[in-house]
Design a protein around this motif. Structure first.
Motif, PDB file in Angstrom:
ATOM      1  N   GLU A   5       0.292  -1.082   0.150  1.00 38.93           N
ATOM      2  CA  GLU A   5       0.342  -0.331   0.380  1.00 38.93           C
ATOM      3  C   GLU A   5       1.114   1.277  -0.306  1.00 38.93           C
ATOM      4  O   GLU A   5       0.237   2.309  -0.661  1.00 38.93           O
ATOM      5  CB  GLU A   5      -0.906   0.163   1.112  1.00 38.93           C
ATOM      6  N   PHE A   6       2.706   1.363   0.122  1.00 37.63           N
ATOM      7  CA  PHE A   6       2.729   2.147   0.103  1.00 37.63           C
ATOM      8  C   PHE A   6       3.568   2.581  -1.060  1.00 37.63           C
ATOM      9  O   PHE A   6       3.574   2.007  -1.978  1.00 37.63           O
ATOM     10  CB  PHE A   6       4.014   1.887   1.794  1.00 37.63           C
ATOM     11  N   GLU A 157       5.638   7.312  16.825  1.00 41.45           N
ATOM     12  CA  GLU A 157       5.178   7.998  15.981  1.00 41.45           C
ATOM     13  C   GLU A 157       3.769   7.614  14.974  1.00 41.45           C
ATOM     14  O   GLU A 157       3.898   6.134  14.449  1.00 41.45           O
ATOM     15  CB  GLU A 157       6.041   8.164  13.973  1.00 41.45           C
ATOM     16  N   THR A 158       2.888   8.606  14.718  1.00 41.28           N
ATOM     17  CA  THR A 158       1.376   7.698  14.157  1.00 41.28           C
ATOM     18  C   THR A 158       0.792   9.026  13.318  1.00 41.28           C
ATOM     19  O   THR A 158       2.068   9.812  12.688  1.00 41.28           O
ATOM     20  CB  THR A 158      -0.091   8.419  15.647  1.00 41.28           C
ATOM     21  N   HIS A 159      -0.139   8.472  12.581  1.00 45.22           N
ATOM     22  CA  HIS A 159      -0.642   9.134  11.441  1.00 45.22           C
ATOM     23  C   HIS A 159      -1.962   9.131  11.882  1.00 45.22           C
ATOM     24  O   HIS A 159      -2.276  10.176  10.574  1.00 45.22           O
ATOM     25  CB  HIS A 159      -0.077   8.407  10.496  1.00 45.22           C
ATOM     26  N   THR A 160      -2.428   7.980  11.793  1.00 50.65           N
ATOM     27  CA  THR A 160      -3.971   8.509  12.198  1.00 50.65           C
ATOM     28  C   THR A 160      -3.954   8.052  14.335  1.00 50.65           C
ATOM     29  O   THR A 160      -3.532   8.030  15.417  1.00 50.65           O
ATOM     30  CB  THR A 160      -4.285   6.606  11.267  1.00 50.65           C
ATOM     31  N   VAL A 161      -5.645   8.528  14.113  1.00 49.12           N
ATOM     32  CA  VAL A 161      -6.074   8.047  15.284  1.00 49.12           C
ATOM     33  C   VAL A 161      -6.331   6.391  15.648  1.00 49.12           C
ATOM     34  O   VAL A 161      -5.919   6.182  17.087  1.00 49.12           O
ATOM     35  CB  VAL A 161      -7.189   8.177  15.063  1.00 49.12           C
ATOM     36  N   ASN A 179       2.843  14.681   9.720  1.00 50.91           N
ATOM     37  CA  ASN A 179       1.724  15.007   8.527  1.00 50.91           C
ATOM     38  C   ASN A 179       1.815  14.411   6.811  1.00 50.91           C
ATOM     39  O   ASN A 179       1.061  15.068   6.491  1.00 50.91           O
ATOM     40  CB  ASN A 179       2.240  16.871   8.645  1.00 50.91           C
ATOM     41  N   ARG A 180       3.290  13.849   7.128  1.00 54.76           N
ATOM     42  CA  ARG A 180       3.017  13.072   5.944  1.00 54.76           C
ATOM     43  C   ARG A 180       2.311  11.767   5.885  1.00 54.76           C
ATOM     44  O   ARG A 180       2.682  10.766   6.685  1.00 54.76           O
ATOM     45  CB  ARG A 180       4.951  13.247   5.395  1.00 54.76           C
ATOM     46  N   ASP A 181       1.437  11.664   4.605  1.00 53.97           N
ATOM     47  CA  ASP A 181       0.703  10.337   4.868  1.00 53.97           C
ATOM     48  C   ASP A 181       1.936   9.370   4.055  1.00 53.97           C
ATOM     49  O   ASP A 181       2.515   9.141   2.886  1.00 53.97           O
ATOM     50  CB  ASP A 181       0.224  10.382   3.783  1.00 53.97           C
ATOM     51  N   LEU A 182       2.265   8.412   4.712  1.00 58.61           N
ATOM     52  CA  LEU A 182       3.811   7.546   4.564  1.00 58.61           C
ATOM     53  C   LEU A 182       2.911   6.874   2.843  1.00 58.61           C
ATOM     54  O   LEU A 182       3.807   5.765   2.252  1.00 58.61           O
ATOM     55  CB  LEU A 182       4.374   6.175   5.621  1.00 58.61           C
ATOM     56  N   ALA A 183       2.606   6.773   2.892  1.00 63.09           N
ATOM     57  CA  ALA A 183       0.950   5.442   1.798  1.00 63.09           C
ATOM     58  C   ALA A 183       1.699   6.467   0.293  1.00 63.09           C
ATOM     59  O   ALA A 183       2.099   6.049  -0.872  1.00 63.09           O
ATOM     60  CB  ALA A 183       0.041   5.052   1.680  1.00 63.09           C
ATOM     61  N   LYS A 184       1.167   7.324   0.587  1.00 64.92           N
ATOM     62  CA  LYS A 184       1.494   8.133  -0.609  1.00 64.92           C
ATOM     63  C   LYS A 184       2.571  10.009  -0.715  1.00 64.92           C
ATOM     64  O   LYS A 184       3.180  10.071  -1.735  1.00 64.92           O
ATOM     65  CB  LYS A 184       0.239   8.946  -0.600  1.00 64.92           C
ATOM     66  N   VAL A 187       2.029  15.432   2.530  1.00 68.15           N
ATOM     67  CA  VAL A 187       1.923  16.077   3.270  1.00 68.15           C
ATOM     68  C   VAL A 187       0.747  17.250   3.457  1.00 68.15           C
ATOM     69  O   VAL A 187       0.276  17.542   2.886  1.00 68.15           O
ATOM     70  CB  VAL A 187       2.559  16.698   3.312  1.00 68.15           C
ATOM     71  N   ASP A 188      -0.134  16.969   4.576  1.00 68.85           N
ATOM     72  CA  ASP A 188      -1.436  18.046   4.719  1.00 68.85           C
ATOM     73  C   ASP A 188      -1.205  18.290   7.276  1.00 68.85           C
ATOM     74  O   ASP A 188      -1.271  17.212   7.415  1.00 68.85           O
ATOM     75  CB  ASP A 188      -3.272  16.912   4.483  1.00 68.85           C
ATOM     76  N   LEU A 189      -1.275  19.496   6.754  1.00 69.43           N
ATOM     77  CA  LEU A 189      -0.733  20.056   8.569  1.00 69.43           C
ATOM     78  C   LEU A 189      -2.448  20.314   8.785  1.00 69.43           C
ATOM     79  O   LEU A 189      -2.068  19.852  10.382  1.00 69.43           O
ATOM     80  CB  LEU A 189      -0.846  21.864   8.099  1.00 69.43           C
ATOM     81  N   GLY A 190      -3.354  18.900   7.832  1.00 68.70           N
ATOM     82  CA  GLY A 190      -4.765  19.393   8.857  1.00 68.70           C
ATOM     83  C   GLY A 190      -4.926  18.062   9.524  1.00 68.70           C
ATOM     84  O   GLY A 190      -5.100  17.028  10.291  1.00 68.70           O
ATOM     85  N   THR A 191      -4.088  17.153   9.272  1.00 68.18           N
ATOM     86  CA  THR A 191      -3.515  16.105   9.812  1.00 68.18           C
ATOM     87  C   THR A 191      -3.614  15.641  11.614  1.00 68.18           C
ATOM     88  O   THR A 191      -3.975  15.437  11.952  1.00 68.18           O
ATOM     89  CB  THR A 191      -2.639  14.869   9.237  1.00 68.18           C
ATOM     90  N   PHE A 192      -2.636  16.395  12.066  1.00 68.96           N
ATOM     91  CA  PHE A 192      -2.173  16.661  13.023  1.00 68.96           C
ATOM     92  C   PHE A 192      -3.177  17.405  13.467  1.00 68.96           C
ATOM     93  O   PHE A 192      -3.576  16.967  14.733  1.00 68.96           O
ATOM     94  CB  PHE A 192      -0.776  17.984  13.396  1.00 68.96           C
ATOM     95  N   GLU A 193      -4.247  18.441  13.075  1.00 66.14           N
ATOM     96  CA  GLU A 193      -5.058  19.406  13.674  1.00 66.14           C
ATOM     97  C   GLU A 193      -6.258  18.289  13.957  1.00 66.14           C
ATOM     98  O   GLU A 193      -7.128  17.865  15.066  1.00 66.14           O
ATOM     99  CB  GLU A 193      -5.696  20.067  13.135  1.00 66.14           C
ATOM    100  N   ARG A 194      -6.632  17.228  12.540  1.00 64.16           N
ATOM    101  CA  ARG A 194      -7.147  16.232  13.294  1.00 64.16           C
ATOM    102  C   ARG A 194      -7.157  14.726  14.295  1.00 64.16           C
ATOM    103  O   ARG A 194      -8.030  14.376  14.956  1.00 64.16           O
ATOM    104  CB  ARG A 194      -7.988  15.794  11.449  1.00 64.16           C
ATOM    105  N   VAL A 195      -5.791  14.211  14.443  1.00 67.53           N
ATOM    106  CA  VAL A 195      -5.650  12.847  15.071  1.00 67.53           C
ATOM    107  C   VAL A 195      -5.248  13.640  16.845  1.00 67.53           C
ATOM    108  O   VAL A 195      -5.081  13.097  17.162  1.00 67.53           O
ATOM    109  CB  VAL A 195      -4.099  12.458  14.479  1.00 67.53           C
ATOM    110  N   ALA A 196      -4.391  14.889  16.551  1.00 70.16           N
ATOM    111  CA  ALA A 196      -4.401  14.817  17.846  1.00 70.16           C
ATOM    112  C   ALA A 196      -5.323  15.268  19.154  1.00 70.16           C
ATOM    113  O   ALA A 196      -4.758  15.195  20.311  1.00 70.16           O
ATOM    114  CB  ALA A 196      -3.685  17.038  17.586  1.00 70.16           C
TER     115      ALA A 196
END
Length: 252
Positions: A5-6, A157-161, A179-184, A187-196
């Motif tokens: 998937e990566f 290190e995490t990327h999702t809830v 914030n970097r999706d290692l599958a693709k 980078v999306d800084l919104g990742t941190f905001e959603r997951v934090a």
């Protein structure tokens, strides 16, 4: 773990990581405290920054050939609370020897940034903190316990809830949100905001990747980041000046 998937670059990194031998003699570490270093930076009016010595990477152009020790000292002079040093050789130009030299030259905590997949790979080099990537580690509780048994502090290190929940269940007390999706490799800084929001308050929380401007710093801090891990934005140009620019954001 199914690596299909990566992104191809990540598949290549994981393939070499699986083949890489561990160290020989068991490592024992008397670590410098990362949480205390973050607190000291806060008390000094600095944004707590983990500055990364990164000669190259699959997501950046070019390569820095400066002496890594000189770069590390410039980062500390610029106000970095801690350092991150790549030890992955094939894709990031890092080495355990570089980390050992840097750690000897500075008095701040040093994170070993690598793709550690099994216990023997912990014994490669002494560091204050070791990175474990929740997405890639099959037995996170076991590897985290093995790292702590050697004295390492552990940044999970995490990327999702879901990965945050996995890290918390394993007993992680320092969690990074990449914030970097290692599958693709996007980078999306919104990742941190959603997951934090899924990270407990008693956990030291670090925002990783995609942080390049003072606005980015302010955004991550507003979303709850105790510290920021920054590589490319510091390595690109004057290392000390770049570090100082990002660490002094909240005092301007």
């Amino acid at each position: 773990m199914d690596s299909s998937e990566f992104a191809p670059a990540i598949q290549s990194i994981l393939a070499t990581a699986r083949e890489r031998e561990g160290g020989g003699e068991r490592v024992s570490v008397d670590p410098r405290s990362l949480p205390r270093a973050i607190e000291r930076a806060e008390a000094d009016g600095r944004v707590p920054l983990v500055a990364e010595v990164k000669p190259t990477s699959p997501t950046t152009d070019g390569e820095r050939t400066d002496d890594p020790v000189d770069l590390a000292r410039q980062m500390v002079d610029g106000g970095a609370a801690a350092l991150s040093v790549l030890t992955e050789p094939e894709h990031f130009g890092g080495s355990p020897e570089t980390l050992a030299r840097v750690r000897e030259a500075v008095d701040v905590p040093v994170l070993r940034k690598d793709f550690v997949l099994r216990e023997g790979q912990l014994d490669t080099v002494a560091a204050d903190v070791v990175l474990l990537i929740a997405r890639f580690v099959d037995d996170l509780p076991g590897l985290l316990a093995a790292a702590r048994d050697r004295g390492f502090q552990v940044l999970v290190e995490t990327h999702t809830v879901e990965e945050v929940e996995k890290a918390v269940a394993a007993g992680a007390d320092i969690i990074g949100i990449n914030n970097r999706d290692l599958a693709k490799l996007e980078v999306d800084l919104g990742t941190f905001e959603r997951v934090a929001e899924a990270v407990p308050e008693n956990v030291t929380l670090i925002a990783e990747s995609g942080i390049g401007t003072t606005d980015d710093v302010a955004r991550m801090r507003a979303a709850g980041a105790d510290a920021l891990l920054v590589g490319s934005a510091i390595m690109d140009g004057d290392v000390a000046a770049n570090t100082r620019r990002l660490t002094r954001t909240e005092t301007q």
